[in-house]
Write a protein that holds these residues in place. Structure first.
Motif, PDB file in Angstrom:
ATOM      1  N   SER A  64      -0.117 -50.775  21.005  1.00  0.00           N
ATOM      2  CA  SER A  64       0.977 -50.579  21.966  1.00  0.00           C
ATOM      3  C   SER A  64       1.694 -49.250  21.769  1.00  0.00           C
ATOM      4  N   TYR A  86       4.918 -45.233  23.483  1.00  0.00           N
ATOM      5  CA  TYR A  86       4.517 -46.623  23.683  1.00  0.00           C
ATOM      6  C   TYR A  86       3.813 -46.764  25.026  1.00  0.00           C
ATOM      7  N   THR A  87       2.894 -47.710  25.115  1.00  0.00           N
ATOM      8  CA  THR A  87       2.174 -47.932  26.369  1.00  0.00           C
ATOM      9  C   THR A  87       3.116 -48.378  27.486  1.00  0.00           C
ATOM     10  N   SER A  88       4.286 -48.867  27.124  1.00  0.00           N
ATOM     11  CA  SER A  88       5.294 -49.283  28.114  1.00  0.00           C
ATOM     12  C   SER A  88       5.952 -48.077  28.794  1.00  0.00           C
ATOM     13  N   ARG A  92       7.954 -45.909  26.994  1.00  0.00           N
ATOM     14  CA  ARG A  92       9.003 -45.395  26.100  1.00  0.00           C
ATOM     15  C   ARG A  92       8.426 -44.286  25.231  1.00  0.00           C
ATOM     16  N   SER A 133      12.396 -41.145  26.894  1.00  0.00           N
ATOM     17  CA  SER A 133      11.796 -41.872  28.001  1.00  0.00           C
ATOM     18  C   SER A 133      12.308 -41.420  29.356  1.00  0.00           C
TER      19      SER A 133
END
Length: 125
Positions: free
Chosen positions: A68, A91-93, A95, A122
């Motif tokens: 992640s 992060y893969t999200s 962020r 981010s």
């Protein structure tokens, strides 16, 4: 090898160990990079976690899932046994953080103290 070069080498080995612990979330990998009485601060002004048991428990409570995140880091300097490590965590999200870690290394190469300074990138344009 000079003392400075030796400390830089210790810091690089410590960073490799940190990456290994981050990727594995294995208690033994985490313990391997901190002394028994180490202090760990997620932010510079907070009360530190003290000791391996507290560090491991907190790490596992806050763990990132494997795959992640990605991290690029390097030792940017040392002052005695204090190492400065600069990094970028994505992060893969979506962020993204810029990090500065201050790590005081014991003679055996494990961390006696760790302080993280982070900046959330981010929302940067």
């Amino acid at each position: 090898m000079s003392d400075r070069e030796s400390i830089i080498a210790d810091a690089r080995r410590w960073l490799d160990g940190y990456r290994r612990a981050w990727a594995s979330n294995d208690a033994d990998d985490i313990r391997a990079i901190f002394t028994d009485g180490a202090e760990y601060r997620y932010e510079p002004w907070v009360e530190p976690l003290r000791g391996q048991d507290a560090i491991v428990a907190s790490w596992l409570d806050r763990q990132d899932e494997p795959g992640s995140w990605s991290f690029e880091g390097r030792v940017v300097g040392v002052d005695g046994r204090l190492a400065f490590i600069q990094g970028e965590t994505t992060y893969t999200s979506g962020r993204r953080y810029s990090n500065l870690w201050m790590v005081t290394l014991a003679d055996d190469g494990r961390a006696d103290s760790f302080t993280e300074w982070w900046m959330d990138r981010s929302k940067a344009s």
